[in-house]
Design a protein around this motif. Sequence first.
Motif, short mmCIF file in Angstrom:
data_model
loop_
_atom_site.label_atom_id
_atom_site.label_comp_id
_atom_site.label_asym_id
_atom_site.label_seq_id
_atom_site.Cartn_x
_atom_site.Cartn_y
_atom_site.Cartn_z
N ARG A 108 0.83 -1.21 0.00
CA ARG A 108 0.00 0.00 0.00
C ARG A 108 0.86 1.25 0.00
NH1 ARG A 108 -5.53 -0.45 3.40
NH2 ARG A 108 -5.96 1.36 2.10
N ARG A 109 2.02 1.19 0.62
CA ARG A 109 2.93 2.34 0.64
C ARG A 109 3.31 2.71 -0.79
NH1 ARG A 109 6.89 4.22 4.65
NH2 ARG A 109 5.83 2.77 6.03
N GLU A 111 1.62 1.99 -3.45
CA GLU A 111 0.42 2.39 -4.20
C GLU A 111 0.08 3.86 -3.96
OE1 GLU A 111 -0.84 0.73 -6.47
OE2 GLU A 111 -0.17 -1.32 -6.06
N VAL A 112 0.45 4.38 -2.78
CA VAL A 112 0.23 5.81 -2.53
C VAL A 112 1.07 6.62 -3.52
CG1 VAL A 112 0.55 7.70 -0.86
CG2 VAL A 112 -0.27 5.48 -0.08
N LYS A 113 2.33 6.20 -3.67
CA LYS A 113 3.23 6.89 -4.62
C LYS A 113 2.70 6.72 -6.04
CE LYS A 113 7.48 5.82 -2.40
NZ LYS A 113 8.81 5.30 -2.41
N LEU A 115 -0.31 6.34 -7.14
CA LEU A 115 -1.46 7.21 -7.40
C LEU A 115 -0.97 8.63 -7.70
CD1 LEU A 115 -4.46 8.02 -7.39
CD2 LEU A 115 -4.33 8.22 -4.91
N SER A 116 -0.08 9.09 -6.84
CA SER A 116 0.45 10.44 -6.99
C SER A 116 1.16 10.60 -8.32
CB SER A 116 1.41 10.69 -5.83
OG SER A 116 1.70 12.03 -5.71
N LEU A 119 -1.32 10.70 -11.32
CA LEU A 119 -2.00 11.99 -11.49
C LEU A 119 -1.03 13.07 -11.97
CD1 LEU A 119 -4.25 11.88 -8.27
CD2 LEU A 119 -4.90 11.38 -10.62
N ALA A 120 0.18 13.05 -11.43
CA ALA A 120 1.17 14.05 -11.85
C ALA A 120 1.61 13.79 -13.30
CB ALA A 120 2.37 13.99 -10.92
N LYS A 123 -0.91 15.03 -15.85
CA LYS A 123 -0.82 16.48 -15.98
C LYS A 123 0.36 16.86 -16.87
CE LYS A 123 -1.65 20.23 -12.76
NZ LYS A 123 -0.63 21.17 -12.48
N TYR A 144 -5.40 -1.88 -8.07
CA TYR A 144 -4.91 -0.55 -7.69
C TYR A 144 -4.60 0.31 -8.91
CZ TYR A 144 -4.38 -0.85 -2.61
OH TYR A 144 -4.61 -0.91 -1.26
N ILE A 147 -7.73 1.58 -10.65
CA ILE A 147 -8.49 2.61 -9.94
C ILE A 147 -7.68 3.90 -9.87
CG2 ILE A 147 -9.85 3.14 -7.88
CD1 ILE A 147 -10.21 0.18 -7.48
N ASN A 148 -6.36 3.80 -9.84
CA ASN A 148 -5.53 5.00 -9.94
C ASN A 148 -5.81 5.72 -11.25
OD1 ASN A 148 -4.33 4.45 -7.51
ND2 ASN A 148 -2.39 3.74 -8.36
N ALA A 151 -9.18 7.37 -11.18
CA ALA A 151 -9.17 8.58 -10.36
C ALA A 151 -8.67 9.78 -11.16
CB ALA A 151 -8.28 8.38 -9.12
N LEU A 181 -15.91 7.70 -7.02
CA LEU A 181 -14.92 8.61 -7.61
C LEU A 181 -15.59 9.81 -8.26
CD1 LEU A 181 -12.38 6.11 -9.22
CD2 LEU A 181 -12.04 7.54 -7.21
N ARG B 102 -12.41 13.86 -0.77
CA ARG B 102 -11.74 13.10 -1.82
C ARG B 102 -11.21 14.04 -2.89
NH1 ARG B 102 -15.66 10.62 -4.07
NH2 ARG B 102 -15.91 9.22 -2.33
N SER B 109 -2.78 14.87 -4.36
CA SER B 109 -2.01 13.76 -4.95
C SER B 109 -1.39 14.18 -6.27
CB SER B 109 -2.91 12.55 -5.21
OG SER B 109 -3.20 11.87 -4.03
N SER B 110 -2.13 14.97 -7.01
CA SER B 110 -1.67 15.41 -8.32
C SER B 110 -0.54 16.44 -8.20
CB SER B 110 -2.87 15.98 -9.07
OG SER B 110 -2.48 16.69 -10.19
#
Lengths: 260, 158
Positions: A108-109, A111-113, A115-116, A119-120, A123, A144, A147-148, A151, A181, B102, B109-110
């Motif tokens: 999960r640790r 997966e946090v990265k 997701l970030s 999204l980045a 962009k 995961y 769903i990332n 999102a 979402l 959320r 997060s982005s």
Amino acid sequence: MLLLAKTLAFHSYKGGTGKTSLVVNLGALYAKQGSNVCVLDYDFRAPSLNVLFKAKPEHWLNDYLEGNCSIIDTLVDESAKFNLRGKLWVGFSNPSLEALKNVMGKDRRWEVKALSRTLAGKKQIIEEKKVDYLIFDTSPGAQYSSINALAGADIVSLVMKADEFDLEGTKELSKGVYEALGRKSGVVLNKIPLEQIAAGGGAEKFGKTIEAEVGLPLVGMIPCMCELMAMGGKTIYTLEKPDHTFARSIARISETLRNM
Amino acid sequence: MLLSTTHLRIGRCIRVALTNFHILPPARYCRDPFMSSRSADSAVVDLLRKLNRNVEIVSKKIDKLIEVERSSTGHFGRPTVDVPEGLPLDVTTLLSLPDHLRKSAIALSSLGEATATDLSKETARVRAVESDYLNQLVSMGLIKKKRKGRDVYFYIET
């Protein structure tokens, strides 16, 4: 540019619903029409875009999510190969066994990265490559990475066949994931036998029945075509056979998504 | 069901009170001339019993609603989230957040690290509102904040 670009994600409850073919043909069509498109293979558990494009990129999307490169480094310009008016960049995921095992072991640790970075990265692609459409192909089910991608999407298209397994599973995903979402969502019915459409009272009535069952608007319906199963991974119909039924179905879906 | 004398007396008292306040007509003016005052008293008691049963049903429903509300909100009405230890803000945690939080979490997060002003531009919300939501996420332990000069930056610990 960020406001004008559209991020589309294609997801499904079960595998084998035809997401990858749909994503590739849709992306290629938009690029053929003059839009700048980026397609990302976010199916890290069963990568397949590399097969169709016969790609051997220097960097994989896996490398990007590990923080080993920029997302721009992962993109391969496939436009020249197909003589497209617009640009078609593709980001591939690593199909090697080692990479697949690596993906399975993520916690999960991580997966946090992930997701970030997803999204980045989205962009960065939109801003630097000036894309009009960013399209995610995802793994089926509640993974995961999928769903990332959802999102980060503006529109989520669920690709499904109209059997009980898919119907029930999609309803669950719709309630638990898509609604949560808050993304615009719709359903693409794919590989639908003509007999099923006829038994459902014709395309329009059948479509409305599915809409009511799943609780999502219908983005498109594609009948089952056996020759597609044989040609999967070999032909981009919207480029090579634009008059084919499949290509025309994709064209209709592209218009619906453009207007959503 | 047989009514006790006590029940009948209570019923009579209530009937008299309702009559004095012109809520019920006097028994002698009842539409049913054969209804004795004793019958009227028992009718009132029956009515009261029905009312009592209905009040009990409504009370149970309210208790249930209170229970549901308590389980979905923590102290001070803040939504609770099942937060895992360490670094919780993955997509499964995102899915369990209320919509407004959320949106802030996805925006952060982005961006990676951002002020409330930066994030309010992403979410198209007023800065003060965004700041409140971000601080809610901080109090839930899902994000952190730090000061850099005069600015406060929110970030997700990875």
